[in-house]
Design a protein around this motif. Structure first.
Motif, PDB file in Angstrom:
ATOM      1  N   TRP A 281       0.829  -1.217   0.000  1.00  0.00           N
ATOM      2  CA  TRP A 281       0.000   0.000   0.000  1.00  0.00           C
ATOM      3  C   TRP A 281       0.856   1.256   0.000  1.00  0.00           C
ATOM      4  CZ3 TRP A 281      -0.629   4.000   3.607  1.00  0.00           C
ATOM      5  CH2 TRP A 281      -1.710   4.862   3.351  1.00  0.00           C
TER       6      TRP A 281
ATOM      7  N   GLN B 132       1.443   4.332  -2.912  1.00  0.00           N
ATOM      8  CA  GLN B 132       1.234   5.766  -2.695  1.00  0.00           C
ATOM      9  C   GLN B 132       2.374   6.596  -3.276  1.00  0.00           C
ATOM     10  OE1 GLN B 132      -1.798   6.523  -1.374  1.00  0.00           O
ATOM     11  NE2 GLN B 132      -1.955   4.274  -1.303  1.00  0.00           N
TER      12      GLN B 132
ATOM     13  N   ASP C 134      -6.569   5.346   3.970  1.00  0.00           N
ATOM     14  CA  ASP C 134      -7.352   4.258   3.389  1.00  0.00           C
ATOM     15  C   ASP C 134      -8.096   3.582   4.533  1.00  0.00           C
ATOM     16  OD1 ASP C 134      -8.394   1.984   2.237  1.00  0.00           O
ATOM     17  OD2 ASP C 134      -6.607   1.517   1.057  1.00  0.00           O
TER      18      ASP C 134
ATOM     19  N   SER D 230      -8.842  -0.262   4.180  1.00  0.00           N
ATOM     20  CA  SER D 230      -7.727  -1.162   4.495  1.00  0.00           C
ATOM     21  C   SER D 230      -7.218  -0.968   5.916  1.00  0.00           C
ATOM     22  CB  SER D 230      -6.573  -0.944   3.517  1.00  0.00           C
ATOM     23  OG  SER D 230      -6.970  -1.236   2.197  1.00  0.00           O
TER      24      SER D 230
END
Length: 343
Positions: free
Chosen positions: A11, A15, A84, A87
């Protein structure tokens, strides 16, 4: 855990348009919640902190909302670079490892650090928006206090609740109700104040509520890292009252004795909550290290109750019944750990 870290690595790499292998992760200290934190180092040497808060276990929406509102108001909180919620990952500024509690090891360091923290508290009470925050209601304050007999007495010590318990709660809540409402962090502890770029920054603000003036003051003064004498406590509390008077946060008719009793009532409420909550962290969440803080926070409670003489019967019960039982159970707990380590 490995799968979770892999997901976090992918993740944060996405980004920054990097390959997962280019991001180096280092786990950093967590807290009493179910959140975790990782420091991410990028190829250029820059770092960020990623909060890992699985949505099934932690609701991160208050953290995001308060963080953005407080930063917009001009308060020193970390910037949220990416969020997020689905998540459970949040990318934050890296404020380093130098929390204020590291500077409380000497009397002069504790005094200087406390003065700096109280100056920051002035900013919070002046700038933090109150209206958007949920209210710290009397019912919630009472529910927190009831963690003491529930988890601290019945479940851990296996002793009964003293008969004066309902009156103790009523007395504390009556004192607290006399104080005005402000934005309160609720864990304004030296551990949650970071020194970064020569100033203090606030972390762990997700529990902020609209609550009684003085809550954050007593959280700091009766926190984990220093014990002030009764005389010193009275000086800190009166200095804070004078600052609030000058800023118009309290009325002149809230005299020194009434204000001190209100602040110490908040402290007693908070310490009773902690004495129960730390037992819950052990019994329910498997975090035994919090038990070692029980004598420390009992000491704060014992000292604070000297400002509330109407609770003398309860104060004596704590000294004569609770303290010996708590110390005996702690000794038994440590003996069991020693036997387990040697077997």
């Amino acid at each position: 855990m490995t799968l979770r870290l892999d997901a976090l690595r992918h993740w944060i790499a996405a980004q920054h348009h990097l390959s997962p292998e280019a991001c180096r992760l280092e786990t950093v200290a967590g807290d009493a919640s179910l959140r975790g934190y990782c420091r991410v180092t990028f190829p250029d040497g820059a770092t960020r902190i990623v909060m890992d808060a699985p949505p099934a276990l932690e609701d991160s929406r208050p953290f995001v909302t308060i963080g953005r509102e407080w930063r917009e108001a001009g308060l020193p909180v970390p910037r949220l670079h990416a969020v997020d919620l689905e998540s459970g990952f949040i990318e934050l500024d890296d404020l380093g490892n130098d929390s204020l509690h590291h500077h409380f090891e000497t009397e002069s360091g504790a005094r200087q650090g406390t003065s700096q923290a109280l100056a920051l508290l002035d900013e919070v009470e002046r700038l933090a928006p109150v209206a958007p925050l949920p209210h710290y209601t009397a019912d919630f304050l009472e529910e927190e206090m009831d963690r003491f007999p529930d988890w601290g007495l019945t479940r851990w010590l296996e002793i009964g609740t003293p008969p004066q318990w309902p009156e103790v709660k009523r007395h504390l809540l009556a004192h607290i109700a006399r104080l005005p409402t402000v934005a309160v962090h609720r864990d304004f502890d030296a551990m949650n104040l970071m020194i970064h770029r020569e100033r203090l920054w606030i972390i762990d603000f997700q529990g902020a509520l609209a609550g009684p003036l003085g809550y954050d003051l007593i959280s700091l003064l009766r926190g984990r890292y220093h014990h002030w004498s009764r005389q010193e406590m009275d000086l800190w509390i009166e200095d804070f009252r004078q600052r609030c008077l000058a800023a118009g946060r309290i009325d002149a008719d809230l005299d020194a004795e009434t204000f001190r009793a209100g602040v110490e009532a908040i402290g007693a409420q908070r310490q009773l909550k902690i004495l129960g909550q730390f037992c819950r962290l052990f019994l329910r969440d498997g975090k035994p290290r919090y038990l070692d803080w029980l004598p420390h926070f009992y000491g704060h409670l014992d000292e604070g109750l000297t400002a509330l003489p109407a609770l003398g019967d309860f104060h004596r019960w704590l000294r004569e019944s609770y303290r010996p039982a708590m110390e005996a159970r702690l000794a038994e707990h440590h003996a069991n750990l020693d036997r387990g380590a040697s077997s």
